[in-house]
Write an enzyme that holds these catalytic residues in place. Structure first.
Site, PDB file in Angstrom:
ATOM      1  N   GLU A 206       0.825  -1.319   0.018  1.00  0.00           N
ATOM      2  CA  GLU A 206      -0.061   0.116  -0.112  1.00  0.00           C
ATOM      3  C   GLU A 206       0.880   1.401   0.012  1.00  0.00           C
ATOM      4  O   GLU A 206       1.786   1.411   0.691  1.00  0.00           O
ATOM      5  CB  GLU A 206      -0.899   0.059   1.211  1.00  0.00           C
ATOM      6  CG  GLU A 206      -1.712   1.176   1.256  1.00  0.00           C
ATOM      7  CD  GLU A 206      -2.746   1.046   2.826  1.00  0.00           C
ATOM      8  OE1 GLU A 206      -2.255   0.478   3.628  1.00  0.00           O
ATOM      9  OE2 GLU A 206      -3.689   1.747   2.842  1.00  0.00           O
TER      10      GLU A 206
ATOM     11  N   LYS B 273      -9.435   2.545  -2.470  1.00  0.00           N
ATOM     12  CA  LYS B 273      -9.675   1.897  -0.951  1.00  0.00           C
ATOM     13  C   LYS B 273     -10.991   2.202  -0.380  1.00  0.00           C
ATOM     14  O   LYS B 273     -11.596   3.555  -0.200  1.00  0.00           O
ATOM     15  CB  LYS B 273      -8.643   2.466  -0.047  1.00  0.00           C
ATOM     16  CG  LYS B 273      -8.537   1.974   1.219  1.00  0.00           C
ATOM     17  CD  LYS B 273      -7.531   2.336   2.093  1.00  0.00           C
ATOM     18  CE  LYS B 273      -7.319   1.994   3.321  1.00  0.00           C
ATOM     19  NZ  LYS B 273      -5.812   2.206   4.027  1.00  0.00           N
TER      20      LYS B 273
ATOM     21  N   CYS C 111      -5.834  -2.546   2.194  1.00  0.00           N
ATOM     22  CA  CYS C 111      -5.618  -2.744   3.496  1.00  0.00           C
ATOM     23  C   CYS C 111      -6.706  -3.025   4.419  1.00  0.00           C
ATOM     24  O   CYS C 111      -7.147  -4.034   4.838  1.00  0.00           O
ATOM     25  CB  CYS C 111      -4.563  -1.456   4.118  1.00  0.00           C
ATOM     26  SG  CYS C 111      -3.941  -1.911   5.779  1.00  0.00           S
TER      27      CYS C 111
HETATM   28  N1  LIG Z   1      -3.253   1.294   6.084  1.00  0.00           N
HETATM   29  C1  LIG Z   1      -4.334   0.662   6.808  1.00  0.00           C
HETATM   30  O1  LIG Z   1      -5.312   0.818   6.333  1.00  0.00           O
HETATM   31  N2  LIG Z   1      -3.938   0.259   8.092  1.00  0.00           N
HETATM   32  C2  LIG Z   1      -4.867   0.112   9.100  1.00  0.00           C
HETATM   33  C3  LIG Z   1      -4.526  -0.786  10.030  1.00  0.00           C
HETATM   34  C4  LIG Z   1      -4.891  -2.330   9.703  1.00  0.00           C
HETATM   35  O2  LIG Z   1      -5.988  -2.284   9.005  1.00  0.00           O
HETATM   36  O3  LIG Z   1      -4.371  -3.193  10.479  1.00  0.00           O
END
Ligand SMILES: NC(=O)NCCC(=O)O
Length: 384
Positions: free
Chosen positions: A119, A196, A233
């Protein structure tokens, strides 16, 4: 905070569990044992020289009478940032292009058809800071940006589909920012982009300061190597998000991520794997690795002292299959390229065995969900 020393769960199991029990432990933890992919010596040598871990596994399907195997090789790349986070923006981007470019070159030697990066791969994961500058300067056009041009060249050169998750600036819509995966076809053309869907509001992940929830729905990209989707993510915590990519026909769902040990590590090995099982498809979970330090301290309204870093990005990228098997994770501490050879016939074979798509009560869920989002929804609870 000190750098991480625990290399991987797999290494520890291999070191301490007696051979007689290791097989059973792996079967229970990882499902059907995967054959190791035989990788070209030139690739292994290059990985050693360039200082990244290279591993490959094969997900086999049973032979069928009417369909030929549909074999595709995917590559998952995890990497540390190269320069300090206060280095000039363009220098940071160029250093990451160079690093990831050399790993892609090794992926090409290994015959990878589709590669996915982590990401926001062209930048430090600076959204914890909530500062605008210089982080918004990392944003680029998905269709015509510096990084997309870089990926187009690689895609064409290596005949490889490239999934490139970036911070996007959308000039057509007021220069707004998005967290976007650009999908570049192996012909070198931009096939499209997927934004996203779920923006975290947890711990230091203050991403809602920068961009809003995506508006590209659950888009699936028909590539020469199969139908792929990108669940970025935080979307991996949402089973319905995975489900919807699968509903649109995704055969492989990539999950480029940035997440840290203290927050999510116990969830990591479960979520993408469960999605592969539940949706009869392959999933590829990719996490960045290492520590990233920011000059200015930040807090996140959680009582923690002001700090300069997120904690440790634990890598551990892996591939999961619809039959419940999964690859070992890449290193928790080093850059790496994980290659998986997938026979996409396993998707239908798993579906025909378990019938989740057939036994799922989608009309029922759709009806009840439609009711549940109404302001006058009355939960179906029976009381004495
Ligand atoms: N980049 C992101 O969405 N991180 C959030 C933390 C997670 O989903 O573990």
């Amino acid at each position: 905070m000190s750098e991480c020393v625990f290399e991987s769960l797999e290494n520890t199991l291999e070191t301490y569990i007696p051979d007689a029990e290791l097989g059973e432990i792996k079967r229970i933890l990882y499902g059907n044992e995967l054959r190791k992919l035989t990788l070209p010596q030139t690739a292994l040598d290059a990985a050693l020289e360039k200082d990244f871990v290279l591993q490959g596994y094969v997900f086999e399907a049973a032979p069928e009478q009417l369909r030929a195997p549909r074999v595709v090789r995917v590559g998952l790349i995890q990497n540390k940032i190269i320069l300090p986070t206060d280095a000039p923006v363009l220098d940071q981007i160029i250093a990451l292009h160079k690093r990831v470019g050399e790993i892609v070159e090794v992926a090409a030697i290994c015959g990878v058809n589709i590669v996915c990066f982590q990401e926001a791969w062209t930048m430090p994961f600076a959204f914890c800071t909530r500062e605008r500058e210089p982080w918004t300067e990392f944003a680029e056009s998905a269709e015509d940006g510096f990084t997309t041009h870089f990926c187009q060249k690689l895609a064409k050169k290596y005949n490889m589909v490239i999934v490139s998750p970036i911070l996007e600036r959308d000039e057509i819509h007021g220069g707004t920012l998005w967290n976007t995966a650009v999908v570049v076809s192996n012909t070198g053309t931009v096939l499209g982009k997927s934004r996203k869907n779920h923006i975290p509001r947890v711990g230091d992940f203050n991403e809602s300061t920068y961009y809003m929830e995506g508006n590209t729905d659950h888009r699936v990209f028909q590539t020469q190597f199969g139908k792929i989707a990108v669940n970025i993510c935080y979307g991996r915590h949402h089973p319905l998000n995975w489900l919807m990519y699968s509903m649109h026909g995704a055969e492989i769902i990539f999950n480029p991520s940035a997440t840290v040990g203290a927050l999510s590590e116990p969830l990591w090995s479960i979520e993408a794997r469960n999605a592969a099982i539940a949706n009869h498809c392959f999933t590829c979970a990719i996490n960045r690795v290492g520590m990233e330090y920011f000059k200015n301290e930040f807090t996140s309204g959680d009582g923690k002292k002001a700090h300069h870093d997120f904690g440790y990005f634990y890598g551990s990228s892996y591939v999961a299959a619809p039959d419940g098997s999964r690859s070992p994770g890449l290193s928790r501490t080093q850059d790496g390229l994980l290659i998986a050879e997938l026979d996409l016939n396993l998707n239908q074979q798993s579906a025909d065995k378990w019938n989740f798509k057939m036994t799922g009560r989608y009309e029922l869920y759709a009806k009840e969900l439609a009711q549940a989002v109404q302001h006058d929804f009355k939960p179906n609870i029976v009381k004495e």
